[in-house]
Structure formats: C-alpha cells, structure tokens
Design an enzyme around this catalytic site. Structure first.
Site, PDB file in Angstrom:
ATOM      1  CG  ASP A  16     -19.507 -67.692-108.256  1.00  0.00           C
ATOM      2  OD1 ASP A  16     -20.205 -66.656-108.145  1.00  0.00           O
ATOM      3  OD2 ASP A  16     -19.983 -68.835-108.254  1.00  0.00           O
ATOM      4  N   GLY A  17     -18.686 -65.884-105.697  1.00  0.00           N
ATOM      5  CA  GLY A  17     -18.910 -66.032-104.252  1.00  0.00           C
ATOM      6  C   GLY A  17     -19.040 -64.723-103.497  1.00  0.00           C
ATOM      7  CG  HIS A  33     -20.709 -57.491-106.173  1.00  0.00           C
ATOM      8  ND1 HIS A  33     -20.425 -58.792-106.515  1.00  0.00           N
ATOM      9  CD2 HIS A  33     -22.065 -57.367-106.288  1.00  0.00           C
ATOM     10  CE1 HIS A  33     -21.552 -59.422-106.837  1.00  0.00           C
ATOM     11  NE2 HIS A  33     -22.558 -58.587-106.698  1.00  0.00           N
ATOM     12  CB  SER A  61     -21.740 -63.613-117.058  1.00  0.00           C
ATOM     13  OG  SER A  61     -23.039 -63.690-116.510  1.00  0.00           O
ATOM     14  CD1 TRP A  65     -26.562 -58.363-119.608  1.00  0.00           C
ATOM     15  CD2 TRP A  65     -26.939 -56.403-118.584  1.00  0.00           C
ATOM     16  NE1 TRP A  65     -25.639 -57.449-120.062  1.00  0.00           N
ATOM     17  CE2 TRP A  65     -25.849 -56.240-119.460  1.00  0.00           C
ATOM     18  CE3 TRP A  65     -27.369 -55.299-117.828  1.00  0.00           C
ATOM     19  CZ2 TRP A  65     -25.173 -55.029-119.607  1.00  0.00           C
ATOM     20  CZ3 TRP A  65     -26.692 -54.092-117.979  1.00  0.00           C
ATOM     21  CH2 TRP A  65     -25.613 -53.967-118.856  1.00  0.00           C
ATOM     22  CG  LEU A 127      -0.626 -58.881-115.038  1.00  0.00           C
ATOM     23  CD1 LEU A 127      -0.300 -60.374-115.155  1.00  0.00           C
ATOM     24  CD2 LEU A 127      -1.164 -58.607-113.631  1.00  0.00           C
ATOM     25  CB  ILE A 184     -17.790 -73.418-117.935  1.00  0.00           C
ATOM     26  CG1 ILE A 184     -16.745 -74.544-117.860  1.00  0.00           C
ATOM     27  CG2 ILE A 184     -17.360 -72.369-118.932  1.00  0.00           C
ATOM     28  CD1 ILE A 184     -15.337 -74.090-117.535  1.00  0.00           C
ATOM     29  CD  GLU A 196      -4.060 -79.214-116.853  1.00  0.00           C
ATOM     30  OE1 GLU A 196      -4.718 -79.843-116.011  1.00  0.00           O
ATOM     31  OE2 GLU A 196      -3.682 -79.712-117.939  1.00  0.00           O
TER      32      GLU A 196
HETATM   33  C1  IPE Z   1     -20.171 -66.339-113.124  1.00  0.00           C
HETATM   34  O1  IPE Z   1     -20.760 -66.325-111.875  1.00  0.00           O
HETATM   35  C2  IPE Z   1     -19.980 -64.940-113.641  1.00  0.00           C
HETATM   36  C3  IPE Z   1     -19.011 -64.128-112.918  1.00  0.00           C
HETATM   37  C4  IPE Z   1     -18.219 -64.506-111.947  1.00  0.00           C
HETATM   38  C5  IPE Z   1     -18.921 -62.771-113.366  1.00  0.00           C
HETATM   39  P1  IPE Z   1     -22.332 -66.478-111.679  1.00  0.00           P
HETATM   40  O2  IPE Z   1     -22.568 -66.429-110.221  1.00  0.00           O
HETATM   41  O3  IPE Z   1     -23.057 -65.502-112.511  1.00  0.00           O
HETATM   42  O4  IPE Z   1     -22.601 -67.946-112.250  1.00  0.00           O
HETATM   43  P2  IPE Z   1     -23.854 -68.906-112.040  1.00  0.00           P
HETATM   44  O5  IPE Z   1     -25.081 -68.113-112.349  1.00  0.00           O
HETATM   45  O6  IPE Z   1     -23.835 -69.351-110.616  1.00  0.00           O
HETATM   46  O7  IPE Z   1     -23.610 -70.053-112.969  1.00  0.00           O
HETATM   47  C1  IPE Z   2     -19.511 -63.232-108.531  1.00  0.00           C
HETATM   48  O1  IPE Z   2     -20.100 -63.333-107.281  1.00  0.00           O
HETATM   49  C2  IPE Z   2     -19.514 -61.836-109.059  1.00  0.00           C
HETATM   50  C3  IPE Z   2     -20.492 -61.576-110.137  1.00  0.00           C
HETATM   51  C4  IPE Z   2     -21.182 -62.480-110.760  1.00  0.00           C
HETATM   52  C5  IPE Z   2     -20.677 -60.185-110.536  1.00  0.00           C
HETATM   53  P1  IPE Z   2     -21.642 -63.627-107.128  1.00  0.00           P
HETATM   54  O2  IPE Z   2     -22.366 -62.318-107.046  1.00  0.00           O
HETATM   55  O3  IPE Z   2     -22.128 -64.548-108.181  1.00  0.00           O
HETATM   56  O4  IPE Z   2     -21.662 -64.346-105.715  1.00  0.00           O
HETATM   57  P2  IPE Z   2     -22.577 -65.570-105.294  1.00  0.00           P
HETATM   58  O5  IPE Z   2     -22.288 -66.687-106.267  1.00  0.00           O
HETATM   59  O6  IPE Z   2     -23.995 -65.108-105.351  1.00  0.00           O
HETATM   60  O7  IPE Z   2     -22.111 -65.884-103.915  1.00  0.00           O
HETATM   61 MG    MG Z   3     -22.264 -66.557-108.287  1.00  0.00          MG
END
Ligand code: IPE
Ligand code: IPE
Ligand code: MG
Length: 242
Positions: A16-17, A33, A61, A65, A127, A184, A196
């Site tokens: 994430d991020g 991305h 996820s 969508w 792996l 999660i 963990e």
């Molecule tokens: C979780 O991240 C899904 C992926 C990393 C693919 P999101 O950015 O979609 O999660 P929320 O919406 O902040 O909970």
């Molecule tokens: C996670 O990064 C990747 C995907 C969910 C596809 P984000 O796109 O959710 O990045 P933030 O959370 O907006 O920074």
């Molecule tokens: Mg995110």
C-alpha cells in the site's frame, strides 16, 4: 519452538502507498503503481536470497474496482505490461507465479496474460509468488464454501481450509502492510489467523531490501504461542513438554 525460526517460510504483503508516493511528487497515481512494480521486483529477489519460500502480494482487491475508471484501466494495463517484461527474468530466477482471485471479471487479455505467466513458470521451485488480483478474503471464503456445497461436501474447518484459494501453501507466517494504515482491507482473512503482523510507515515504492530485513528481524523476535502459554514452549533442558 518459542521463537519463530529466523526466516519466515511464507511472507504476505499488502503493498500500500503507491498513490501517495506519486501524489507527493505531483505525478499521476499510476506513476506510483509503476514504481510499485520496481519495488516488487526487488522484493521478490530479496525474498529468494534470504530463503523465503512463498511470497504472497496484494495487487488488486475486490474493492479496488471502485476507484476512478482510468486508474483501474491503468492498473490492468500495467499488469499485462509488467508480466510481459518481467516473466522471462522471473523464470530464469526460478520463481513460480500463481494468481489468486476471481478471474471471471477480468478481460480476456488480462486473463491470457496471467495464464501465460503461470504456465511458463509452472515447474519452478525456488520461490512461489502468489499475486492476489481481484482478490478479497471474503470472496475466498465464499468461493470455498460454494465449492463444497456444490459437491455436497460437509463444511468443516478442514474441508474449508482445503477449498481455499491458497490451500497449496502453508498459511503466511508474516503479514506486512506498508503505507502506514493499520488494517487488513479484506486480505487473507482466513489464512492470517495466526500470522505475525507487521506495519510499516514506508510507502510501498520506498520499501526496499533493508526494510524487508527489518520486518524479518522483528518477526524473528516474536513468540508464536498458537494459544498455548509461554511456559509450555521451549521446555528447559532435560525436561520433556507435557
Ligand atoms: C489494499 O489497499 C489493497 C491493495 C494493496 C491491493 P487499499 O488502498 O485498497 O486499502 P484501503 O482502501 O485503504 O483499505
Ligand atoms: C496500493 O497503493 C496499490 C493498490 C491498491 C492497487 P494505493 O494505490 O492504495 O496507494 P495509496 O494508499 O492511495 O497511497
Ligand atoms: Mg491504499
């Protein structure tokens, strides 16, 4: 077995991020991305080097969508592009790629890309890289239960476990989430029952080998009790556990 063995067998990551990484640089989210793919390539290599045997990553996820259409299509295109570019190298490094998630909603082009990646890496053993794409923990539990019901099988913990999408690997030992959120987000709801958890404030594109080493070091210091008491683990020398 009071201390976890130093290197987790199975690591799972909520990557994430990416969006915030890009926004901070006044770039479109898709640029984040793209950087995320670079971070994943490095992470896969590092996992292989330190002896992790299974890496499961959350790439898209069931809920993603709901993002703007251009981000969703950008992610789909990026997947196809990244597979075309990265699979030969992953193949050379002994990585077996498997996709986990609902494929029915994916376009023919995306589905063909992921099937091709799975096929040509199918005999690799160094792996296993599970890419969760159009995946949700709730989808997984529901598809497992629906499969059992369709076959007229009893629903028990064991039968459900065998019907889950990741039944071919042991449950994750360590679940990492980057990006600072402490949730999660519908990742491995069933399989993470005794994982963990490790949360990092780093945004996924900034998560490098050293950051992964820190997560693994934190894991190595955890005491995994699986419901037992601390005193039941690691009996003192000369005494047998009850
Ligand atoms: C979780 O991240 C899904 C992926 C990393 C693919 P999101 O950015 O979609 O999660 P929320 O919406 O902040 O909970
Ligand atoms: C996670 O990064 C990747 C995907 C969910 C596809 P984000 O796109 O959710 O990045 P933030 O959370 O907006 O920074
Ligand atoms: Mg995110």
């Amino acid at each position: 077995m009071s201390k976890s063995s130093a290197v987790p067998h199975h690591v799972a990551i909520v990557m994430d991020g990416n969006g915030r990484w890009a926004t901070k640089r006044f770039l479109p989210r898709v640029a984040g991305h793209k950087k995320g793919v670079d971070a994943l390539r490095a992470c896969v290599r590092h996992c292989g080097d330190v002896g992790v045997k299974v890496l499961t990553v959350f790439a898209f996820s069931s809920e993603n969508w709901n993002r703007p259409a251009e981000e969703v299509s950008g992610l789909m295109e990026l997947l196809v592009m990244a597979l075309g570019r990265e699979v030969p190298q992953l193949q050379a490094e002994g990585v077996r790629i498997r996709f986990v998630g609902d494929r029915a909603a994916l376009s023919d082009k995306v589905r063909a890309g992921l099937e091709h990646a799975e096929q040509i890496t199918a005999s690799n053993t160094r792996l296993v890289l599970n890419i969760c794409f159009n995946y949700g923990g709730r989808w997984d539990v529901a598809q497992a239960a629906a499969g059992l019901a369709a076959r007229g099988e009893a629903i028990t913990e064991q039968s459900l476990d065998r019907a889950m999408a990741l039944a071919y690997v042991p449950d994750p030992d360590l679940v990492i989430r980057t990006g600072g959120e402490m949730r999660i987000s519908n990742f491995l709801l069933w399989q993470a029952a005794y994982s963990e958890l490790y949360f990092s404030d780093r945004l996924w594109p900034d998560f490098d080998g050293a950051a992964l080493d820190e997560a693994i070091a934190a894991y190595a210091g955890r005491e995994r009790r699986f419901g037992r008491t601390s005193g039941q683990l690691d009996p003192p020398a000369g005494r047998k556990a009850a």
